[in-house]
Design a protein around this motif. Sequence first.
Motif, PDB file in Angstrom:
ATOM      1  N   VAL A 170      68.697 -27.737 166.469  1.00  0.00           N
ATOM      2  CA  VAL A 170      67.916 -28.034 167.632  1.00  0.00           C
ATOM      3  C   VAL A 170      66.445 -27.587 166.997  1.00  0.00           C
ATOM      4  CG1 VAL A 170      68.104 -25.676 168.494  1.00  0.00           C
ATOM      5  CG2 VAL A 170      67.440 -27.497 169.902  1.00  0.00           C
ATOM      6  N   ALA A 171      65.554 -28.420 167.563  1.00  0.00           N
ATOM      7  CA  ALA A 171      64.142 -28.059 167.278  1.00  0.00           C
ATOM      8  C   ALA A 171      63.251 -27.506 168.440  1.00  0.00           C
ATOM      9  CB  ALA A 171      63.256 -29.535 166.798  1.00  0.00           C
ATOM     10  N   VAL A 172      62.464 -26.472 168.196  1.00  0.00           N
ATOM     11  CA  VAL A 172      61.985 -25.622 169.377  1.00  0.00           C
ATOM     12  C   VAL A 172      60.366 -25.721 169.154  1.00  0.00           C
ATOM     13  CG1 VAL A 172      61.741 -23.599 170.950  1.00  0.00           C
ATOM     14  CG2 VAL A 172      64.105 -24.369 170.076  1.00  0.00           C
ATOM     15  N   ASP A 173      59.785 -26.233 170.040  1.00  0.00           N
ATOM     16  CA  ASP A 173      58.130 -26.030 169.811  1.00  0.00           C
ATOM     17  C   ASP A 173      57.540 -24.795 170.451  1.00  0.00           C
ATOM     18  OD1 ASP A 173      58.282 -28.739 168.110  1.00  0.00           O
ATOM     19  OD2 ASP A 173      57.800 -29.672 170.177  1.00  0.00           O
ATOM     20  N   TYR A 174      56.879 -24.060 169.585  1.00  0.00           N
ATOM     21  CA  TYR A 174      56.092 -22.861 170.364  1.00  0.00           C
ATOM     22  C   TYR A 174      54.770 -23.325 170.209  1.00  0.00           C
ATOM     23  CZ  TYR A 174      60.498 -20.316 170.274  1.00  0.00           C
ATOM     24  OH  TYR A 174      61.855 -19.949 170.504  1.00  0.00           O
ATOM     25  N   ASP A 175      54.104 -23.529 171.345  1.00  0.00           N
ATOM     26  CA  ASP A 175      52.805 -23.848 171.393  1.00  0.00           C
ATOM     27  C   ASP A 175      52.579 -23.653 172.820  1.00  0.00           C
ATOM     28  OD1 ASP A 175      53.082 -26.506 173.020  1.00  0.00           O
ATOM     29  OD2 ASP A 175      53.446 -27.386 171.005  1.00  0.00           O
ATOM     30  N   PRO A 176      51.072 -23.634 173.076  1.00  0.00           N
ATOM     31  CA  PRO A 176      50.664 -23.210 174.583  1.00  0.00           C
ATOM     32  C   PRO A 176      51.197 -24.212 175.521  1.00  0.00           C
ATOM     33  CG  PRO A 176      49.083 -23.253 172.862  1.00  0.00           C
ATOM     34  CD  PRO A 176      49.892 -23.809 172.433  1.00  0.00           C
ATOM     35  N   GLY A 177      51.547 -25.577 175.391  1.00  0.00           N
ATOM     36  CA  GLY A 177      52.008 -26.584 176.099  1.00  0.00           C
ATOM     37  C   GLY A 177      53.408 -26.653 176.388  1.00  0.00           C
ATOM     38  N   ALA A 178      54.172 -25.774 175.514  1.00  0.00           N
ATOM     39  CA  ALA A 178      55.708 -25.547 175.781  1.00  0.00           C
ATOM     40  C   ALA A 178      56.063 -24.818 176.574  1.00  0.00           C
ATOM     41  CB  ALA A 178      56.198 -25.508 174.380  1.00  0.00           C
ATOM     42  N   SER A 179      56.829 -25.195 177.514  1.00  0.00           N
ATOM     43  CA  SER A 179      57.376 -23.949 178.701  1.00  0.00           C
ATOM     44  C   SER A 179      58.441 -23.055 178.043  1.00  0.00           C
ATOM     45  CB  SER A 179      57.813 -24.645 179.806  1.00  0.00           C
ATOM     46  OG  SER A 179      59.216 -25.159 179.835  1.00  0.00           O
ATOM     47  N   GLU A 180      58.320 -21.734 178.536  1.00  0.00           N
ATOM     48  CA  GLU A 180      59.392 -20.885 178.185  1.00  0.00           C
ATOM     49  C   GLU A 180      60.634 -21.402 178.499  1.00  0.00           C
ATOM     50  OE1 GLU A 180      60.630 -16.387 177.962  1.00  0.00           O
ATOM     51  OE2 GLU A 180      58.614 -16.967 178.841  1.00  0.00           O
ATOM     52  N   ALA A 181      60.863 -21.903 179.561  1.00  0.00           N
ATOM     53  CA  ALA A 181      62.007 -22.428 180.377  1.00  0.00           C
ATOM     54  C   ALA A 181      62.695 -23.380 179.417  1.00  0.00           C
ATOM     55  CB  ALA A 181      62.021 -22.850 181.583  1.00  0.00           C
ATOM     56  N   ASN A 182      62.129 -24.054 179.008  1.00  0.00           N
ATOM     57  CA  ASN A 182      62.333 -25.377 177.922  1.00  0.00           C
ATOM     58  C   ASN A 182      62.913 -24.904 176.888  1.00  0.00           C
ATOM     59  OD1 ASN A 182      62.993 -28.188 177.175  1.00  0.00           O
ATOM     60  ND2 ASN A 182      60.816 -28.310 176.432  1.00  0.00           N
ATOM     61  N   GLN A 183      61.996 -24.019 176.294  1.00  0.00           N
ATOM     62  CA  GLN A 183      62.705 -23.539 174.867  1.00  0.00           C
ATOM     63  C   GLN A 183      63.815 -22.739 174.985  1.00  0.00           C
ATOM     64  OE1 GLN A 183      58.956 -20.959 174.715  1.00  0.00           O
ATOM     65  NE2 GLN A 183      58.230 -22.318 173.156  1.00  0.00           N
ATOM     66  N   ASN A 214      66.317 -23.053 177.408  1.00  0.00           N
ATOM     67  CA  ASN A 214      67.230 -24.044 177.687  1.00  0.00           C
ATOM     68  C   ASN A 214      67.778 -24.698 176.454  1.00  0.00           C
ATOM     69  OD1 ASN A 214      67.376 -23.498 180.292  1.00  0.00           O
ATOM     70  ND2 ASN A 214      65.951 -25.107 180.870  1.00  0.00           N
ATOM     71  N   ARG A 215      66.879 -25.312 175.345  1.00  0.00           N
ATOM     72  CA  ARG A 215      67.112 -26.074 174.172  1.00  0.00           C
ATOM     73  C   ARG A 215      68.256 -24.970 173.172  1.00  0.00           C
ATOM     74  NH1 ARG A 215      64.870 -30.572 172.905  1.00  0.00           N
ATOM     75  NH2 ARG A 215      64.768 -30.181 170.634  1.00  0.00           N
ATOM     76  N   ILE A 216      67.656 -23.616 173.287  1.00  0.00           N
ATOM     77  CA  ILE A 216      68.610 -22.588 172.426  1.00  0.00           C
ATOM     78  C   ILE A 216      69.796 -22.510 173.267  1.00  0.00           C
ATOM     79  CG2 ILE A 216      68.398 -20.414 171.822  1.00  0.00           C
ATOM     80  CD1 ILE A 216      65.331 -20.588 171.580  1.00  0.00           C
ATOM     81  N   LYS A 217      69.987 -22.287 174.503  1.00  0.00           N
ATOM     82  CA  LYS A 217      71.136 -22.052 175.024  1.00  0.00           C
ATOM     83  C   LYS A 217      72.235 -23.335 175.037  1.00  0.00           C
ATOM     84  CE  LYS A 217      69.316 -19.040 178.808  1.00  0.00           C
ATOM     85  NZ  LYS A 217      69.084 -18.883 180.194  1.00  0.00           N
TER      86      LYS A 217
END
Length: 65
Positions: free
Chosen positions: A35-48, A50-53
């Motif tokens: 899974v790819a997870v983007d960490y930038d100011p525009g990425a919501s923590e909930a989306n991050q 959820n992708r990890i979960k």
Amino acid sequence: RNIISTQPFGCLPNHIVAKGMENKIKSIHPDANIVAVDYDPGASEANQLNRIKLMMSTAFKNLEE
């Protein structure tokens, strides 16, 4: 076989390298769970999260099989 690919600030060079490596890993290990997870100011923590979960859920499902 479970990989979280993190990339800062939508970094284009990282995105290109990560996608290339993902394809290579998948060719060697077709059952890889990546899974790819983007960490930038525009990425919501909930989306991050959820992708990890979702990736973790798939990992646990694969353990049961």
